[in-house]
Design a protein around this motif. Structure first.
Motif, PDB file in Angstrom:
ATOM      1  N   ILE A   1      -8.952   3.663   8.117  1.00 35.09           N
ATOM      2  CA  ILE A   1      -9.589   2.267   7.603  1.00 35.09           C
ATOM      3  C   ILE A   1      -8.658   1.210   8.208  1.00 35.09           C
ATOM      4  CG2 ILE A   1      -9.991   0.680   5.630  1.00 35.09           C
ATOM      5  CD1 ILE A   1     -10.397   3.129   3.740  1.00 35.09           C
ATOM      6  N   GLU A   2      -7.226   0.985   8.174  1.00 40.45           N
ATOM      7  CA  GLU A   2      -6.481  -0.009   8.541  1.00 40.45           C
ATOM      8  C   GLU A   2      -6.624  -0.173  10.194  1.00 40.45           C
ATOM      9  OE1 GLU A   2      -4.239  -3.274   7.371  1.00 40.45           O
ATOM     10  OE2 GLU A   2      -5.168  -1.560   5.910  1.00 40.45           O
ATOM     11  N   GLY A   3      -6.847   0.785  10.671  1.00 40.03           N
ATOM     12  CA  GLY A   3      -7.012   1.045  12.309  1.00 40.03           C
ATOM     13  C   GLY A   3      -8.313   0.536  12.830  1.00 40.03           C
TER      14      GLY A   3
ATOM     15  N   ALA B   1      -5.067   0.476  -1.555  1.00 38.79           N
ATOM     16  CA  ALA B   1      -4.952  -0.540  -0.452  1.00 38.79           C
ATOM     17  C   ALA B   1      -3.583  -0.849  -0.253  1.00 38.79           C
ATOM     18  CB  ALA B   1      -5.645  -1.874  -1.024  1.00 38.79           C
ATOM     19  N   LEU B   2      -2.711  -1.132  -1.526  1.00 40.66           N
ATOM     20  CA  LEU B   2      -1.224  -1.240  -1.294  1.00 40.66           C
ATOM     21  C   LEU B   2      -0.750  -0.134  -0.468  1.00 40.66           C
ATOM     22  CD1 LEU B   2       1.236  -3.026  -2.306  1.00 40.66           C
ATOM     23  CD2 LEU B   2       1.249  -1.350  -4.163  1.00 40.66           C
ATOM     24  N   PHE B   3      -0.927   0.949  -0.628  1.00 41.64           N
ATOM     25  CA  PHE B   3      -0.255   2.178   0.147  1.00 41.64           C
ATOM     26  C   PHE B   3      -0.704   1.982   1.537  1.00 41.64           C
ATOM     27  CE2 PHE B   3       1.378   3.274  -3.788  1.00 41.64           C
ATOM     28  CZ  PHE B   3       2.279   4.383  -3.541  1.00 41.64           C
ATOM     29  N   GLY B   4      -1.918   1.791   1.873  1.00 44.97           N
ATOM     30  CA  GLY B   4      -2.327   1.566   3.299  1.00 44.97           C
ATOM     31  C   GLY B   4      -1.759   0.645   3.944  1.00 44.97           C
ATOM     32  N   ARG B   5      -1.962  -0.571   3.322  1.00 43.78           N
ATOM     33  CA  ARG B   5      -1.106  -1.942   4.059  1.00 43.78           C
ATOM     34  C   ARG B   5       0.351  -1.707   4.295  1.00 43.78           C
ATOM     35  NH1 ARG B   5      -4.802  -5.783   4.362  1.00 43.78           N
ATOM     36  NH2 ARG B   5      -3.246  -7.525   4.265  1.00 43.78           N
TER      37      ARG B   5
ATOM     38  N   PHE C   1       2.858   6.391  10.554  1.00 43.49           N
ATOM     39  CA  PHE C   1       3.105   7.168   9.194  1.00 43.49           C
ATOM     40  C   PHE C   1       1.993   6.835   8.114  1.00 43.49           C
ATOM     41  CE2 PHE C   1       7.151   6.795  11.040  1.00 43.49           C
ATOM     42  CZ  PHE C   1       7.731   8.015  11.200  1.00 43.49           C
ATOM     43  N   ARG C   2       0.833   6.318   8.419  1.00 42.05           N
ATOM     44  CA  ARG C   2      -0.406   5.943   7.469  1.00 42.05           C
ATOM     45  C   ARG C   2      -0.746   7.110   6.747  1.00 42.05           C
ATOM     46  NH1 ARG C   2      -2.657   2.030  10.685  1.00 42.05           N
ATOM     47  NH2 ARG C   2      -1.216   0.569   9.836  1.00 42.05           N
ATOM     48  N   ALA C   3      -0.963   8.083   7.428  1.00 40.45           N
ATOM     49  CA  ALA C   3      -1.592   9.220   6.544  1.00 40.45           C
ATOM     50  C   ALA C   3      -0.638   9.696   5.683  1.00 40.45           C
ATOM     51  CB  ALA C   3      -2.121  10.354   7.810  1.00 40.45           C
ATOM     52  N   THR C   4       0.364   9.906   6.271  1.00 38.97           N
ATOM     53  CA  THR C   4       1.719  10.356   5.109  1.00 38.97           C
ATOM     54  C   THR C   4       1.693   9.057   4.090  1.00 38.97           C
ATOM     55  OG1 THR C   4       2.855  11.077   6.985  1.00 38.97           O
ATOM     56  CG2 THR C   4       4.157  10.731   5.009  1.00 38.97           C
ATOM     57  N   SER C   5       1.770   8.033   4.185  1.00 38.61           N
ATOM     58  CA  SER C   5       1.901   7.070   3.066  1.00 38.61           C
ATOM     59  C   SER C   5       0.531   7.154   2.174  1.00 38.61           C
ATOM     60  CB  SER C   5       1.926   5.471   3.731  1.00 38.61           C
ATOM     61  OG  SER C   5       1.685   4.617   2.561  1.00 38.61           O
ATOM     62  N   ILE C   6      -0.672   7.327   2.653  1.00 38.25           N
ATOM     63  CA  ILE C   6      -1.661   7.578   1.903  1.00 38.25           C
ATOM     64  C   ILE C   6      -1.667   8.831   1.091  1.00 38.25           C
ATOM     65  CG2 ILE C   6      -4.321   7.890   1.884  1.00 38.25           C
ATOM     66  CD1 ILE C   6      -3.606   5.180   2.466  1.00 38.25           C
ATOM     67  N   ALA C   7      -0.841   9.531   1.809  1.00 32.83           N
ATOM     68  CA  ALA C   7      -0.693  11.174   1.131  1.00 32.83           C
ATOM     69  C   ALA C   7       0.170  10.964  -0.206  1.00 32.83           C
ATOM     70  CB  ALA C   7      -0.118  12.228   1.821  1.00 32.83           C
ATOM     71  N   THR C   8       1.035  10.023  -0.100  1.00 33.41           N
ATOM     72  CA  THR C   8       2.119   9.794  -0.992  1.00 33.41           C
ATOM     73  C   THR C   8       1.295   9.273  -2.331  1.00 33.41           C
ATOM     74  OG1 THR C   8       3.905   9.261   0.397  1.00 33.41           O
ATOM     75  CG2 THR C   8       4.258   8.451  -1.582  1.00 33.41           C
ATOM     76  N   TRP C   9       0.449   8.282  -2.004  1.00 34.75           N
ATOM     77  CA  TRP C   9      -0.361   7.694  -3.162  1.00 34.75           C
ATOM     78  C   TRP C   9      -1.187   8.876  -3.902  1.00 34.75           C
ATOM     79  CZ3 TRP C   9      -1.717   4.382  -6.359  1.00 34.75           C
ATOM     80  CH2 TRP C   9      -3.115   4.202  -6.947  1.00 34.75           C
ATOM     81  N   PHE C  10      -1.823   9.830  -3.022  1.00 34.22           N
ATOM     82  CA  PHE C  10      -2.433  10.942  -3.882  1.00 34.22           C
ATOM     83  C   PHE C  10      -1.453  11.908  -4.541  1.00 34.22           C
ATOM     84  CE2 PHE C  10      -5.676   9.675  -0.539  1.00 34.22           C
ATOM     85  CZ  PHE C  10      -6.790   9.269  -1.333  1.00 34.22           C
ATOM     86  N   PHE C  11      -0.301  11.790  -3.943  1.00 31.62           N
ATOM     87  CA  PHE C  11       0.697  12.870  -4.485  1.00 31.62           C
ATOM     88  C   PHE C  11       0.995  12.519  -6.102  1.00 31.62           C
ATOM     89  CE2 PHE C  11       5.350  14.511  -4.796  1.00 31.62           C
ATOM     90  CZ  PHE C  11       4.964  15.890  -4.951  1.00 31.62           C
ATOM     91  N   ALA C  12       0.746  11.097  -6.298  1.00 29.48           N
ATOM     92  CA  ALA C  12       0.913  10.990  -7.691  1.00 29.48           C
ATOM     93  C   ALA C  12      -0.141  11.540  -8.513  1.00 29.48           C
ATOM     94  CB  ALA C  12       0.693   9.255  -7.803  1.00 29.48           C
TER      95      ALA C  12
END
Length: 441
Positions: free
Chosen positions: A131-133, A358-362, A368-379
């Protein structure tokens, strides 16, 4: 921050946004159709068809839902470093479709759950991280893109119980699972057809070093902050994820679903109310936040998330009062109460879940955007394990006390998010300031 948006995707718009957002929207909509369609009937399938007892079914449901959110952690890393987002989406989506079709066989029940969870690990972060790209730096439209994307998630969630749930209840659970599989196949067709409107693949592997900055102190600080937020969201999800578990059970045994005409509302249809409320309230909330922003009033994202968790907590406490009242009188509660609960519950959800995404994406460091989004889903992994464990109490305490307990769990997450918001203020500004300090050194 580097932007991967291309000229065609930013100049040719659909509904005021890049065409690529519509492709991601529709792809995720049908993926969520398959996911929520299967989830809407999973507990009923286990308890009514496989004859599992409620406690064990709750643990299986929680474990499956947990691993759906666990696998994206590794899937995001694999997509960022080796496969790339396109291959990850295609491989993951194909595995998920196969898993849904495998659900038609009782003997393949557990392998099918594993197949869906593994496929989701590649698919989910690789899709959302694109999305961000689509937007250039400073494009104000990117702030509302995640809310629009979230509507796509819930459009699929709205249709799924109506289609898969109805097929499962009326013709057999296997027909519901098959419909979920066809939804996943349609998702892949849409994605591949619209691939030209999406951001190009960034460099990976050895070439990635030249395309993205190293994981410096600023990036590590961002990830540490995001992990802290994710830890609090784990507590929230322990309460939130009851909507497909114990709430579904209560819709079957604790709710009077008969209308005046004598027609009985299918129990799976209540799962669609959540998504219906998303459609109704997302435009109102986005418009409100936009008006506040134009007046120079910026609500810290963590504060917004804390408010949402508090609303969810209050909804569960109110539901507990309804359940206690009906149990004391030996009657089933009116379906109107459950309908009203889903409305209030969803309003709280809209303040926390799309905001967190949105917070984790921005805040994701470049590359490392996919990794960051994955961290959100890790919760969601630990949150669903917690939800499954809490769900085992359903058979040991009264429903009124159970819902009150779940409200207390959501309340704890609201307090922690509020305390963090008071400490950090606007977390995006805080992260940007930290990055500038490191660069200045």
């Amino acid at each position: 921050m580097m932007s991967f948006a291309t000229a065609p995707s930013t100049e040719k718009n659909w509904f005021g946004h890049p065409r690529g957002l519509s492709i991601l929207f529709l792809t995720e909509m049908w993926e969520m159709f398959s996911f929520f369609g299967m989830r809407a009937i999973l507990v009923y399938y286990m308890t009514k068809h496989l004859d599992m007892d409620q406690e064990y079914a709750s643990l299986v449901y929680g474990a499956y839902a947990a691993f759906v959110y666990f696998t994206p952690v590794f899937g995001g890393m694999i997509a960022d470093r080796w496969l790339g987002k396109t291959r990850a989406v295609v491989i993951g989506g194909s595995a998920m479709a196969l898993g849904h079709f495998m659900m038609s066989s009782e003997a393949l029940f557990y392998p099918a759950l594993c197949m869906i969870a593994l496929g989701n690990g590649l698919f989910l972060p690789s899709l959302a991280s694109q999305i961000e790209g689509l937007y250039r730096d400073g494009d104000v439209r990117s702030k509302s893109a995640y809310n629009i994307y979230y509507v796509g998630i819930n459009l699929g969630g709205f249709l799924a119980p109506l289609v898969c749930g109805t097929l499962g209840e009326a013709y057999g659970w296997h027909w519901g699972f098959a419909a979920a599989g066809f939804g996943m196949l349609l998702s892949l067709v849409i994605y591949l057809s619209g691939r030209r409107y999406l951001p190009p693949e960034p460099a990976r592997g050895v070439d990635a070093r030249a395309a993205r900055p190293p994981m410096d102190r600023a990036a590590r600080d961002r990830f540490a902050l995001l992990i802290g937020i994710a830890a609090i969201v784990v507590i929230f999800r322990g309460a939130y994820e009851q909507n497909g578990n114990t709430i579904a059970l209560w819709a079957d045994t604790g709710i009077d679903r008969q209308l005046a005409s004598g027609w009985v509302i299918p129990m799976t249809w209540f799962q669609s109310i959540n998504s219906l409320a998303v459609f109704a309230f997302t435009p109102l909330l986005v418009a409100r936040w936009t008006r506040l922003a134009r007046r120079g009033i910026s609500t810290p994202l963590l504060g917004r998330m804390a408010f949402g968790a508090a609303i969810v907590a209050a909804s569960y406490v109110a539901l507990g009062l309804v359940a206690a009242w009906s149990e004391a009188r030996g009657v089933r509660a009116s379906w109107v109460w459950l309908f009203a609960w889903f409305i209030v519950f969803t309003i709280g959800e809209l303040y926390i879940l799309p905001t967190g995404l949105a917070l984790f994406g921005r805040m994701a460091p470049e590359g490392f955007r996919a990794t960051s989004i994955a961290t959100w889903f890790f919760a969601g992994f630990f949150g669903n394990l917690l939800a499954g464990g809490l769900g085992t109490l359903w058979s040991f305490v009264t429903h009124g006390w159970f819902f009150a307990l779940i409200g207390a769990v959501a309340g704890v997450s609201a307090i922690l998010l509020y305390m963090l918001s008071r400490r950090l203020g606007d977390v995006e500004v805080h992260a940007a300031a930290a990055a500038k300090v490191v660069l200045a050194r």
